[in-house]
Design a protein around this motif. Structure first.
Motif, PDB file in Angstrom:
ATOM      1  N   SER B 367      38.670  43.701  30.738  1.00  0.00           N
ATOM      2  CA  SER B 367      38.797  43.662  32.309  1.00  0.00           C
ATOM      3  C   SER B 367      39.832  44.439  33.019  1.00  0.00           C
ATOM      4  O   SER B 367      40.740  44.671  32.368  1.00  0.00           O
ATOM      5  CB  SER B 367      39.013  42.316  32.699  1.00  0.00           C
ATOM      6  OG  SER B 367      40.198  41.834  32.088  1.00  0.00           O
ATOM      7  N   GLU B 368      39.408  44.808  34.395  1.00  0.00           N
ATOM      8  CA  GLU B 368      40.407  45.666  35.087  1.00  0.00           C
ATOM      9  C   GLU B 368      41.690  45.292  35.072  1.00  0.00           C
ATOM     10  O   GLU B 368      42.262  44.026  34.871  1.00  0.00           O
ATOM     11  CB  GLU B 368      39.854  45.613  36.534  1.00  0.00           C
ATOM     12  CG  GLU B 368      38.293  45.856  36.923  1.00  0.00           C
ATOM     13  CD  GLU B 368      38.365  47.504  37.436  1.00  0.00           C
ATOM     14  OE1 GLU B 368      39.208  47.566  38.181  1.00  0.00           O
ATOM     15  OE2 GLU B 368      37.383  48.090  36.691  1.00  0.00           O
ATOM     16  N   ASN B 369      42.627  46.112  35.043  1.00  0.00           N
ATOM     17  CA  ASN B 369      44.185  45.937  35.047  1.00  0.00           C
ATOM     18  C   ASN B 369      44.704  44.905  34.174  1.00  0.00           C
ATOM     19  O   ASN B 369      45.758  44.383  34.217  1.00  0.00           O
ATOM     20  CB  ASN B 369      44.527  45.204  36.464  1.00  0.00           C
ATOM     21  CG  ASN B 369      43.863  46.019  37.463  1.00  0.00           C
ATOM     22  OD1 ASN B 369      43.625  47.387  37.640  1.00  0.00           O
ATOM     23  ND2 ASN B 369      43.294  45.270  38.513  1.00  0.00           N
ATOM     24  N   ARG B 410      39.298  53.666  27.773  1.00  0.00           N
ATOM     25  CA  ARG B 410      39.596  53.823  29.154  1.00  0.00           C
ATOM     26  C   ARG B 410      40.337  55.202  29.185  1.00  0.00           C
ATOM     27  O   ARG B 410      39.809  55.851  30.343  1.00  0.00           O
ATOM     28  CB  ARG B 410      40.461  52.769  29.694  1.00  0.00           C
ATOM     29  CG  ARG B 410      40.546  52.776  31.350  1.00  0.00           C
ATOM     30  CD  ARG B 410      41.228  51.384  31.978  1.00  0.00           C
ATOM     31  NE  ARG B 410      42.563  51.361  31.119  1.00  0.00           N
ATOM     32  CZ  ARG B 410      43.485  52.234  31.732  1.00  0.00           C
ATOM     33  NH1 ARG B 410      43.467  53.176  32.643  1.00  0.00           N
ATOM     34  NH2 ARG B 410      44.741  51.947  31.316  1.00  0.00           N
TER      35      ARG B 410
END
Ligand SMILES: Nc1ncnc2c1ncn2[C@@H]1O[C@H](COP(=O)(O)OP(=O)(O)OP(=O)(O)O)[C@@H](O)[C@H]1O
Ligand SMILES: Nc1ncnc2c1ncn2[C@@H]1O[C@H](COP(=O)(O)OP(=O)(O)OP(=O)(O)O)[C@@H](O)[C@H]1O
Ligand SMILES: [Mg+2]
Ligand SMILES: [Mg+2]
Lengths: 577, 596
Positions: B367-369, B410
């Motif tokens: 998930s983001e961050n 990523r």
């Protein structure tokens, strides 16, 4: 079908009231059409008799008002009954499912359950109240018209009377054919649902095999089979449908021909002929409409069958007067034998675990260790012999009472798709923060709760897959710890954990086991755990081959001693490049 | 299946917000375009069939008019009308038959095509999607949504065309007979339509609420069944069942609110949709018009014959339009899945010449961050063993999932033989590795197929060779149908260790140059572990191996050991080097020694 539906209904008086209302509505509709006859008779005279028409109009008007009132009041009753029925059916189905033996829960059965619990129950509830009215109307209105027609011309009335049973018989026949096709279609669709679920779960394997884009051979076959069944089903069901329409049209033609014939041969007067024509149209229209209802009736019939089949699946038998009091936490296994299918996987096994003792179960893969645990928790019933808890046969115990005293740590971890916290609370809904913390610490959850950004509220994902293997396992251990049951059954806990976590958890288990009131059975692989047990049971191909304290067994130099040796051996194995 | 009901128009979606309506209409047209011609043909046939279907009614009305106006009408004229009626009825039957056939052929064709398309597409989507949304969405799209489409193609579309045609032709005919009376009939129908729309005004909100509740019912029921052992142990009647109960209550409530909100408008629309209402209105106005001379008695008759029947056509029309709406919604659901991002494939794919594996500054987040893998680099030369160790949750499994591109990195890159894995075709990429993962997946298929899936070209001898080296052959032989036993049905099951050995047999069969093992022996008893370990030794010979193991002694001879900690590399080296480091690895080793 009506009888079976009636049986499913939770509140019988509502359905009776509803039916009575609709019967009245249908009769009124027929009678109102009948009132048209004298009106037309007066109107179709060379000099229309408006005076007599007025009387009939008033009678009709009163009937019409009654009809409107009935229509308006029947609708909330219908909706209410439908809601109740859906709710009731769903609860019934779920209650049944809870009591089924573990062997029932295969992937295709689960797919079936998913369909039944939403689509089928919903359909039954909706159709039970929505097609009731039109079906009653479609049968009763033509019937009243036949009666009215008798007063005008008995020959035509007899013709009507002949058409109706023919139509109904053909309708039944077409219904049967189409129902068969529908059942086949439904089976194929359930298969597809099962395969579709598998397709999602098995993506890893499929892709590794380069089959991600085509799916398995079986999936392809299921799809192809569905198409074939589907084609056949459609072919078979269109013909009967049209046959019925054909019969109604034939009836229509027969009526036109006969009325025309009678008129030309002057057996009926002009007003009579016209009235007969109008009655014929009103007679045949609802009949034609029956075929449209037929599909819905068929669907409902099949849905009822599926729901009933599930509701009649045999459950584990429950005692008539269950014992609700467990005296102590001892476990007595008395000469039990069990087979999943034909071949017994547990044979003549007996041993005793006194309250407060720890028993280690060891044995080769497939020797029946997990099976034994399942039997103690009564996921299956033994074929022979008996298992007693606190001296009472578990088949005599109230299931909930018994399960309140048992916690299990499973070999295959299953978590629900919710948060970590909710997954723990399942074991003890009213647990305090302190209890939660205690269980978490014992199961080494603290470290991960701190590391994960959402801590206790981390989502676990479908069957826990959004956690790592070890995280999953620790949550399941904490869940069992939280329950604080008197009997704890452990199947290979900590197998997926790193050495430090594993060590800590072993300690926690040892802690729990040291409680004087607690009985523990543990399937263990680590010598340290096994050595601290009060007794060791060695299973081989479903039979107990050794039984005694760790020290005694070591001295016997049998299976147990060999087990320890092998343990030493495997430590020497190393992957070489 | 055709579901008809006169009394509950309320219980179906009626109109969605305009924008989604537009979108879903487009989705529908796109999905159906392969069978466009069939559909058009079916509609034309339905149109003609319904128009001709009115012939007998009109014939009767005309005969009634004729004989009333002129009692001496020649019998020839009468028989002519009778003939017209019969021929019309017959033609209607024939046309409807063909229309239905055409619709069904189109139906069988297109549904199969869409299913295959969905399966194909699922195979190219990133694995993350399956873990998050999972099987639920797939199931719904593959069954419920496709069934709605069937309803639309095979029934609703033609039904609606037929019904609208019938209404239009009837009104046209009646208009010619007497326009004032026709106007009255149309007014009744319009009142019904308007009150129906009012009853349906907030249908989208209600429908969504109901659909939501239904989804919850279904997921909680399936979850309940999936985790039945846990349910029985921990949750009978408790918290788990209440998830289900609440969903059921939510459904009932949503329905209740809707019903109470639309009670009156729906009662009115039901009233006006009834033949009896039309009968009453037409009789009274008809008599009125006759007495004031606007209408003649013979012209009144067609209204009693054709006019009263108008509502019969309205119900199918409403049904058809509901079917269309549901179909549109389903089409957009299906398209949402078909439009999910796929794992991008490069156009000019390259093939590695050798099978060393390297991670270059790889970062990855679920998930983001929240990077689970942070800037990790290491190399595994061809033919060496690399061990990944580290605390639970440190990112070991995640790292191995990046190699077969279950997820894309990523940042950074992963190469095989110097070639970025994103430049390889997925077939080549996956074909170059054997995977044995932590979560065991067995398909509901025969044992043979469950193993063969690793290498579709394998002969039966190959399979037996693999199962023998994974020490599972004997177990399989003892199953009721041996290798042809279908797993996961009723009384057939494998123990935990047996399942693990079966997946090892898979890996043995595929014999790929790269081997990835995630705790391949975790649930084996020592007895078997020794045997399977030997088998693994032969499997990994001369291969590039990446393995995760918690039992550190098994990997103490590895060429390199990588110690992960919270997504970064804490240490790297051989067993001896790491012990000398006196750091994380040494602590873990210590803990392990005490254990045994
Ligand atoms: N659900 C099932 N249906 C049918 N047979 C089963 C089922 N589960 C296990 N078996 C069979 O019963 C036997 C005993 O299995 P069990 O799971 O009890 O073994 P175990 O001792 O726990 O092995 P392991 O150490 O590998 O977990 C095995 O031969 C297995 O194939
Ligand atoms: N599908 C997922 N979605 C979101 N987070 C995930 C997902 N899978 C794993 N994680 C998280 O990423 C982290 C690393 O998980 P990973 O499975 O790689 O750990 P691991 O080192 O293999 O641990 P273990 O030894 O317990 O198997 C964990 O914190 C986990 O909760
Ligand atoms: Mg087991
Ligand atoms: Mg892992």
């Amino acid at each position: 079908m009506i009888r079976r539906l009636y049986k499913l209904f939770p509140n019988k008086s509502v359905i009776v009231r509803l039916t009575v209302l609709h019967v009245f509505r249908a009769l009124l509709e027929g009678i109102l059409l009948g009132v048209l006859v004298p009106i037309l008779n007066c109107l179709l005279q060379p000099q229309p008799d408006f005076q007599s028409i007025k009387i009939w109009l008033i009678i009709g008007g009163i009937g019409f008002l009654c009809y409107l009132v009935l229509t308006v009041i029947s609708s909330p009753i219908g909706f209410g009954a439908s809601m109740k029925l859906a709710e009731q059916l769903r609860n019934d189905v779920m209650n049944r499912v809870t009591r089924l033996p573990l062997g029932w829960f295969t992937s295709d059965k689960k797919a079936k359950l998913a369909r039944i619990i939403t689509a089928d129950t919903g359909l039954i509830a909706q159709l039970a109240v929505t097609i009731g009215a039109p079906a009653i109307i479609a049968v009763l209105v033509p019937s009243t018209i036949i009666v009215v027609t008798f007063f005008i011309n008995w020959k035509i009335a007899v013709l009507f009377l002949a058409v109706m049973p023919v139509a109904l018989v053909v309708l039944r026949w077409t219904g049967n054919i189409a129902a068969e096709a529908a059942i086949k279609l439904e089976e194929a669709a359930t298969n597809i649902a099962g395969k579709a679920i598998e397709l999602g779960q098995a993506q890893t394997v499929l892709r590794a095999a380069g089959k991600g884009t085509e799916g398995t051979v079986q999936l392809q076959q299921t799809l192809d089979k569905h198409r074939i069944v589907y084609r056949k089903g459609l072919k078979r069901s269109t013909l009967p449908d049209l046959t019925y329409t054909g019969v109604v049209i034939a009836g229509f033609v027969a009526v036109i021909l006969s009325v025309t014939f009678l008129f030309i041969h002057q057996s009926v007067s002009i007003p009579e002929a016209i009235v007969l024509f109008i009655l014929a149209v009103r007679f045949l229209e609802p009949l034609a409409y029956l075929i449209e209802l037929n599909g819905a009736l068929r669907a409902m019939d099949n849905a009822i069958n599926r729901v009933q089949e599930l509701l009649q699946t045999p459950t584990l038998p429950m005692a008539k007067y269950p014992v609700t009091d467990i005296k102590n936490a001892s476990i007595q296994i008395e000469n039990i034998t069990f087979a999943y299918g034909q071949n017994p996987v547990i044979e003549n096994v007996s041993f005793h675990c006194p309250q407060g003792s720890t028993t280690a179960l060891i044995g080769a893969s497939g020797s029946g260790k997990t099976t034994l645990i399942r039997l103690i928790a009564r996921f299956y019933d033994v074929n022979n012999g008996a298992i007693k808890i606190g001296g009472t046969d578990i088949r005599q115990l109230d299931y909930n009472t018994m399960m309140n005293d048992i916690a299990i740590i499973f070999q295959d971890v299953y978590l629900f798709d919710t948060t970590i916290k909710e997954n723990l609370l399942i074991a003890k809904p009213d647990a305090t923060e302190a209890e939660l913390k205690e269980a978490a610490t014992a199961a080494q959850l603290d470290e991960m709760l701190e590391r994960l950004p959402n801590g206790w509220n981390t989502k676990t994902g479908e069957s826990g897959l959004q956690l790592s293997g070890g995280e999953r396992q620790r949550v399941s251990i904490a869940r069992a710890f939280l329950k604080k049951a008197r009997i704890i059954l452990i199947d290979e806990a900590a197998s997926a954990l790193d050495p430090e976590n594993e060590q800590a958890i072993s300690k926690a288990i040892a802690n729990i086991a040291s409680d004087k009131n607690r009985t523990v059975i543990i399937i263990a692989h680590r010598p340290a755990t096994i050595q601290s047990a009060n007794q060791v049971i060695v299973l081989d191909k479903g039979k107990v081959v050794e039984n005694g304290s760790p020290q005694d067994l070591l001295n016997q130099n049998g299976h147990y001693a060999k087990f320890l040796q092998q343990h030493q051996q495997r430590k020497e194995w190393k992957v070489e490049g | 299946m055709s579901l008809k009901s006169t009394d509950k128009h309320q219980n179906s979606p009626n109109h969605t917000a305009d924008s989604t309506k537009l979108m879903s209409t487009k989705a529908l047209t796109r999905l159906l375009s392969p069978v466009k011609n069939y559909l058009i043909a079916g509609c034309i046939l339905a149109f003609l069939g319904s128009a001709l279907g009115l012939a007998p009614y009109i014939a009767i009305a005309e005969i009634a008019k004729l004989i009333f106006k002129n009692p001496d009408t020649s019998s020839q004229t009468i028989w002519l009308w009778v003939g017209i009626g019969i021929v019309g009825a017959f033609l209607r039957l024939v046309l409807l038959f063909f229309s239905s056939r055409v619709g069904h052929v189109a139906d069988a064709e297109i549904l199969h095509k869409i299913r295959v398309r969905i399966v194909r597409h699922l195979g190219t989507m990133p694995l993350g999607w399956f873990r998050a949304k999972g099987s639920g969405v797939i199931k719904k799209v593959m069954t419920t949504d496709l069934e709605e489409m069937h309803q639309l193609i095979a029934h609703s579309l033609r039904e609606m065309i037929g019904a609208v045609t019938a209404i239009a032709v009837s009104i046209g005919y009646l208009w010619v007979v007497n326009w004032q009376m026709t106007l009255i009939s149309v007014a009744v129908l319009l009142t019904m339509y308007v009150s129906f729309r009012i009853a349906m005004r907030s249908v989208t909100t209600h429908m969504n609420r109901l659909i939501n509740a239904e989804t919850k019912i279904s997921t909680s029921a399936v979850e309940y069944a999936d985790g039945i052992t846990v349910v029985k142990t921990f949750g009978v009647g408790g918290r788990l069942l209440s998830r289900f109960d609440n969903a059921v209550k939510e459904h009932t409530n949503a329905f209740k609110i809707w019903v109470s909100e639309t009670q009156y408008s729906s009662a009115i629309s039901r009233m006006f949709a009834s033949e009896v209402t039309l009968l009453g209105v037409l009789t009274i106005t008809g008599l009125g018009f006759i007495s004031n001379g606007t209408l003649t008695v013979p012209d009144f008759l067609p209204f009693l014959i054709v006019g009263i029947g108008l509502p019969t056509a309205i119900v199918p029309a409403i049904h058809g339009s509901q079917g269309l709406r549901k179909g549109r919604l389903s089409a957009s659901n299906i398209e949402t899945v078909l439009l999910q991002d796929v794992i991008p494939e490069s156009n000019n794919s390259q093939e590695p010449q050798e099978y060393s594996v390297a991670f270059h500054k790889v970062s990855f987040a679920y998930s983001e961050n929240n990077d689970v893998i942070k800037d990790i680099s290491f190399e595994c030369p061809q033919g060496t063993v690399t061990a990944l160790v580290g605390r639970s949750g440190s990112g070991k499994s995640t790292l191995t999932h990046l190699l077969p591109r279950f997820y894309d990195v990523r940042q950074g890159s992963i190469t095989i033989g110097g070639i970025d894995i994103r430049q390889m075709s997925s077939e080549k990429l996956l074909g170059s590795m054997s995977l044995v993962f932590q979560d065991i997946v067995l398909l509901r298929d025969t044992v043979r197929e469950n193993i063969r899936i690793a290498n579709p070209d394998a002969t039966d001898e190959d399979i037996i060779k693999a199962t023998k080296s994974a020490y599972i052959h004997e177990v399989i032989e003892q199953l009721p149908q041996g290798y042809d036993t279908v797993l996961g049905t009723g009384n057939i099951g494998l123990s935990g260790g047996e399942q693990q050995r079966l997946t090892i047999a898979r890996a043995m069969l595929s014999d790929a140059p790269i081997v990835v093992l995630d705790e391949a022996t975790a649930s084996l008893d020592p007895d078997n572990e020794v045997l399977v370990q030997r088998a693994l030794s032969s499997l990994v010979k001369n291969k590039t191996v990446i393995m995760i193991a918690h039992r550190l002694y098994t990997i103490s001879n590895a060429h390199q050991i990588i110690v992960l900690q919270e997504g970064t590399i804490a240490e790297k080296g051989t067993h001896q080097q790491l012990l000398n480091n006196q750091s994380l690895y040494a602590t873990m080793w210590e803990a392990q020694v005490i254990q045994c």
